[in-house]
Design a protein around this motif. Structure first.
Motif, short mmCIF file in Angstrom:
data_model
loop_
_atom_site.label_atom_id
_atom_site.label_comp_id
_atom_site.label_asym_id
_atom_site.label_seq_id
_atom_site.Cartn_x
_atom_site.Cartn_y
_atom_site.Cartn_z
N ARG A 17 0.83 -1.21 0.00
CA ARG A 17 0.00 0.00 0.00
C ARG A 17 0.86 1.26 0.00
N ARG A 21 0.98 4.16 -2.91
CA ARG A 21 0.81 5.60 -2.65
C ARG A 21 2.01 6.39 -3.17
N ASP A 24 1.74 6.91 -6.79
CA ASP A 24 0.79 7.99 -7.07
C ASP A 24 1.50 9.34 -7.05
#
Length: 68
Positions: A17, A21, A24
């Motif tokens: 995770r 992120r 991103d």
């Protein structure tokens, strides 16, 4: 699945995770600076999609099978 395996899977899930992120943020920074390398962008997006698939598989593996 015992507690030790579950803890290991949860740690791996959190690691994935975080990487998702981070990608991103990298993609956002790259798209702000024009022009940008489309090949690099495609690779990053492909990696991000692969991470999302791994996250989904791990999440589904952590859900216990319930026989109704």
């Amino acid at each position: 699945m015992d507690d030790h395996e579950r803890v290991g899977l949860l740690a791996k899930l959190e690691e994935l995770r975080i990487e998702h992120r981070d990608l991103d943020a990298v993609i956002a920074r790259i798209t702000e600076a024009a022009p940008f390398d489309m090949i690099q962008m495609q690779r990053l997006k492909k990696r991000k999609l692969n991470l999302k698939d791994q996250i989904t598989r791990l999440e589904n593996g952590l859900i216990p099978d319930i026989i109704a």
